[in-house]
Design a protein around this motif. Sequence first.
Motif, PDB file in Angstrom:
ATOM      1  N   CYS A  75     -25.663 -51.333  19.517  1.00 16.76           N
ATOM      2  CA  CYS A  75     -24.079 -51.859  20.415  1.00 16.76           C
ATOM      3  C   CYS A  75     -22.186 -52.046  19.295  1.00 16.76           C
ATOM      4  CB  CYS A  75     -24.287 -53.006  21.701  1.00 16.76           C
ATOM      5  SG  CYS A  75     -25.550 -51.984  22.538  1.00 16.76           S
ATOM      6  N   THR A  76     -23.134 -52.800  18.333  1.00  9.65           N
ATOM      7  CA  THR A  76     -22.174 -53.298  17.192  1.00  9.65           C
ATOM      8  C   THR A  76     -21.371 -52.386  16.459  1.00  9.65           C
ATOM      9  OG1 THR A  76     -23.454 -55.504  17.226  1.00  9.65           O
ATOM     10  CG2 THR A  76     -22.206 -54.955  15.691  1.00  9.65           C
ATOM     11  N   HIS A  77     -21.902 -51.406  16.021  1.00  7.97           N
ATOM     12  CA  HIS A  77     -22.015 -50.161  15.471  1.00  7.97           C
ATOM     13  C   HIS A  77     -20.662 -49.195  16.266  1.00  7.97           C
ATOM     14  CE1 HIS A  77     -21.878 -45.856  13.393  1.00  7.97           C
ATOM     15  NE2 HIS A  77     -22.576 -45.925  14.024  1.00  7.97           N
ATOM     16  N   LEU A  78     -21.171 -49.158  17.633  1.00  6.69           N
ATOM     17  CA  LEU A  78     -20.352 -48.459  18.185  1.00  6.69           C
ATOM     18  C   LEU A  78     -18.899 -49.662  18.650  1.00  6.69           C
ATOM     19  CD1 LEU A  78     -22.860 -45.985  20.311  1.00  6.69           C
ATOM     20  CD2 LEU A  78     -21.545 -45.615  18.657  1.00  6.69           C
ATOM     21  N   GLY A  79     -19.240 -50.756  18.827  1.00  7.56           N
ATOM     22  CA  GLY A  79     -18.257 -51.443  19.193  1.00  7.56           C
ATOM     23  C   GLY A  79     -18.320 -51.582  20.846  1.00  7.56           C
ATOM     24  N   VAL A  80     -20.144 -51.286  21.878  1.00  5.90           N
ATOM     25  CA  VAL A  80     -19.349 -51.440  23.076  1.00  5.90           C
ATOM     26  C   VAL A  80     -20.313 -52.893  23.407  1.00  5.90           C
ATOM     27  CG1 VAL A  80     -19.357 -48.720  23.534  1.00  5.90           C
ATOM     28  CG2 VAL A  80     -21.436 -49.680  23.148  1.00  5.90           C
ATOM     29  N   PRO A  81     -20.618 -52.890  24.640  1.00  3.84           N
ATOM     30  CA  PRO A  81     -21.918 -54.308  24.343  1.00  3.84           C
ATOM     31  C   PRO A  81     -23.151 -53.764  25.258  1.00  3.84           C
ATOM     32  CG  PRO A  81     -20.026 -53.266  26.721  1.00  3.84           C
ATOM     33  CD  PRO A  81     -19.631 -52.666  25.657  1.00  3.84           C
ATOM     34  N   MET A  82     -23.685 -54.307  25.242  1.00  2.84           N
ATOM     35  CA  MET A  82     -25.397 -54.089  25.787  1.00  2.84           C
ATOM     36  C   MET A  82     -25.462 -54.902  27.015  1.00  2.84           C
ATOM     37  SD  MET A  82     -29.210 -55.363  23.987  1.00  2.84           S
ATOM     38  CE  MET A  82     -28.759 -57.062  23.790  1.00  2.84           C
ATOM     39  N   ALA A  83     -26.536 -53.939  28.124  1.00  4.99           N
ATOM     40  CA  ALA A  83     -26.244 -54.489  28.921  1.00  4.99           C
ATOM     41  C   ALA A  83     -28.389 -54.955  29.423  1.00  4.99           C
ATOM     42  CB  ALA A  83     -26.118 -53.593  30.244  1.00  4.99           C
ATOM     43  N   ALA A  84     -28.578 -56.326  30.120  1.00  5.58           N
ATOM     44  CA  ALA A  84     -29.764 -56.100  30.401  1.00  5.58           C
ATOM     45  C   ALA A  84     -30.600 -55.334  31.303  1.00  5.58           C
ATOM     46  CB  ALA A  84     -30.499 -57.638  30.696  1.00  5.58           C
ATOM     47  N   ALA A  85     -31.451 -54.499  31.460  1.00 11.28           N
ATOM     48  CA  ALA A  85     -32.123 -53.708  32.308  1.00 11.28           C
ATOM     49  C   ALA A  85     -32.812 -53.478  32.879  1.00 11.28           C
ATOM     50  CB  ALA A  85     -31.881 -52.234  31.896  1.00 11.28           C
ATOM     51  N   ASN A  86     -33.754 -53.669  33.709  1.00 12.07           N
ATOM     52  CA  ASN A  86     -34.758 -53.875  33.702  1.00 12.07           C
ATOM     53  C   ASN A  86     -35.722 -51.643  34.293  1.00 12.07           C
ATOM     54  OD1 ASN A  86     -37.185 -54.729  33.996  1.00 12.07           O
ATOM     55  ND2 ASN A  86     -37.070 -55.816  36.075  1.00 12.07           N
ATOM     56  N   ASP A  87     -36.105 -51.283  34.016  1.00 12.22           N
ATOM     57  CA  ASP A  87     -36.524 -49.720  34.324  1.00 12.22           C
ATOM     58  C   ASP A  87     -37.038 -50.438  35.976  1.00 12.22           C
ATOM     59  OD1 ASP A  87     -36.077 -46.657  33.483  1.00 12.22           O
ATOM     60  OD2 ASP A  87     -37.760 -47.015  31.954  1.00 12.22           O
ATOM     61  N   VAL A  88     -36.537 -50.524  36.494  1.00 12.63           N
ATOM     62  CA  VAL A  88     -36.925 -50.231  37.422  1.00 12.63           C
ATOM     63  C   VAL A  88     -37.429 -48.982  38.486  1.00 12.63           C
ATOM     64  CG1 VAL A  88     -37.048 -51.186  39.870  1.00 12.63           C
ATOM     65  CG2 VAL A  88     -36.165 -52.733  38.453  1.00 12.63           C
ATOM     66  N   LEU A  89     -39.523 -49.002  38.622  1.00 14.80           N
ATOM     67  CA  LEU A  89     -39.681 -47.610  39.838  1.00 14.80           C
ATOM     68  C   LEU A  89     -39.893 -48.495  41.199  1.00 14.80           C
ATOM     69  CD1 LEU A  89     -42.175 -46.076  37.214  1.00 14.80           C
ATOM     70  CD2 LEU A  89     -39.476 -45.747  37.481  1.00 14.80           C
ATOM     71  N   TYR A  90     -40.457 -49.455  41.368  1.00 12.65           N
ATOM     72  CA  TYR A  90     -40.347 -50.077  42.025  1.00 12.65           C
ATOM     73  C   TYR A  90     -39.934 -51.504  42.332  1.00 12.65           C
ATOM     74  CZ  TYR A  90     -44.317 -51.502  39.438  1.00 12.65           C
ATOM     75  OH  TYR A  90     -44.861 -51.899  38.235  1.00 12.65           O
ATOM     76  N   HIS A  91     -39.659 -52.040  44.186  1.00 16.27           N
ATOM     77  CA  HIS A  91     -39.064 -53.656  44.183  1.00 16.27           C
ATOM     78  C   HIS A  91     -39.740 -54.502  43.904  1.00 16.27           C
ATOM     79  CE1 HIS A  91     -41.103 -52.334  47.990  1.00 16.27           C
ATOM     80  NE2 HIS A  91     -40.452 -54.141  48.290  1.00 16.27           N
ATOM     81  N   ASP A  92     -41.221 -54.431  44.074  1.00 17.21           N
ATOM     82  CA  ASP A  92     -42.312 -55.362  43.990  1.00 17.21           C
ATOM     83  C   ASP A  92     -43.990 -55.321  43.157  1.00 17.21           C
ATOM     84  OD1 ASP A  92     -44.858 -56.546  45.592  1.00 17.21           O
ATOM     85  OD2 ASP A  92     -43.060 -57.675  45.473  1.00 17.21           O
ATOM     86  N   PRO A  93     -44.073 -55.835  42.521  1.00 14.17           N
ATOM     87  CA  PRO A  93     -45.613 -55.414  41.843  1.00 14.17           C
ATOM     88  C   PRO A  93     -46.328 -55.111  42.906  1.00 14.17           C
ATOM     89  CG  PRO A  93     -44.814 -57.282  41.096  1.00 14.17           C
ATOM     90  CD  PRO A  93     -43.527 -57.060  42.092  1.00 14.17           C
ATOM     91  N   SER A  94     -46.185 -55.332  44.295  1.00 18.07           N
ATOM     92  CA  SER A  94     -47.408 -54.748  45.459  1.00 18.07           C
ATOM     93  C   SER A  94     -47.590 -53.349  45.302  1.00 18.07           C
ATOM     94  CB  SER A  94     -47.414 -55.392  46.230  1.00 18.07           C
ATOM     95  OG  SER A  94     -46.354 -55.651  46.958  1.00 18.07           O
ATOM     96  N   ARG A  95     -46.456 -52.478  44.722  1.00 12.05           N
ATOM     97  CA  ARG A  95     -45.427 -51.180  45.066  1.00 12.05           C
ATOM     98  C   ARG A  95     -46.480 -50.712  44.022  1.00 12.05           C
ATOM     99  NH1 ARG A  95     -45.509 -50.509  50.375  1.00 12.05           N
ATOM    100  NH2 ARG A  95     -43.950 -49.534  50.597  1.00 12.05           N
ATOM    101  N   ARG A  96     -47.410 -50.487  43.309  1.00 11.40           N
ATOM    102  CA  ARG A  96     -47.180 -50.258  41.910  1.00 11.40           C
ATOM    103  C   ARG A  96     -48.571 -48.676  42.008  1.00 11.40           C
ATOM    104  NH1 ARG A  96     -50.904 -51.452  36.466  1.00 11.40           N
ATOM    105  NH2 ARG A  96     -50.394 -49.413  36.256  1.00 11.40           N
ATOM    106  N   ALA A  97     -49.335 -49.207  42.968  1.00 10.04           N
ATOM    107  CA  ALA A  97     -50.181 -48.113  43.957  1.00 10.04           C
ATOM    108  C   ALA A  97     -49.636 -46.840  44.284  1.00 10.04           C
ATOM    109  CB  ALA A  97     -51.452 -49.035  44.365  1.00 10.04           C
ATOM    110  N   LEU A  98     -48.737 -47.923  44.699  1.00 10.71           N
ATOM    111  CA  LEU A  98     -47.773 -46.611  45.516  1.00 10.71           C
ATOM    112  C   LEU A  98     -47.490 -46.044  44.207  1.00 10.71           C
ATOM    113  CD1 LEU A  98     -46.246 -44.962  47.969  1.00 10.71           C
ATOM    114  CD2 LEU A  98     -44.809 -46.571  47.980  1.00 10.71           C
ATOM    115  N   GLN A  99     -46.455 -46.024  43.440  1.00  8.23           N
ATOM    116  CA  GLN A  99     -45.974 -45.439  42.519  1.00  8.23           C
ATOM    117  C   GLN A  99     -46.605 -44.380  41.389  1.00  8.23           C
ATOM    118  OE1 GLN A  99     -42.852 -44.553  41.221  1.00  8.23           O
ATOM    119  NE2 GLN A  99     -43.623 -43.218  39.762  1.00  8.23           N
TER     120      GLN A  99
END
Length: 195
Positions: A75-99
Amino acid sequence: PKGECHLGVHDLIEFQEGLQCVVLPPALDGLNDEYIELLEGLVRVFGPDDRFSIGACREYGPDDRARLAQIDALCTHLGVPMAAANDVLYHDPSRRALQDVLTCIRHGCTIDEAGLRLQPSAERCMKPPEEMARLFADYPHALARSAEPFQQHRASGTVVNRRSGNPGTSTCTANTEPASGSRASVSALRNFGPW
């Protein structure tokens, strides 16, 4: 195939007006010169309006610290900001089985046969702001960048939630595979939200 959406970088660039672009970089060894040239091109398209960021996700692996440091340096090299993300696949941990079941359907296998195709933990769920702050304590600028669209929408009164059917937001993921085979997921997000 029916029911799938395949977009390339050219589609992203053609319809970029009004979108935010957040790129989730490949593995540590995938940041080659060709990939960095691709990022520099996207910065030229989205950067002048401050609509480009590089996303960073905690992957809970042994190289997390090194990966986040590498993304921050990129990001520093490119002069752009870093954004915190969370590679989400489901809204709640209880949905892991469905995933896991959906993964098996996609791969045409049973749970017993799925093996490494399944996610190794239930961490691919949405996280509250407090948890994101803990995960990215060393990168407060990434948290601030991720919160910017929410602050803008609160000021304008716009509701941000595509999945619940509220109007005014859209999300699109484009696959960008340079000739070398490096794979990146480029997310062009209007009204981006990390958690």
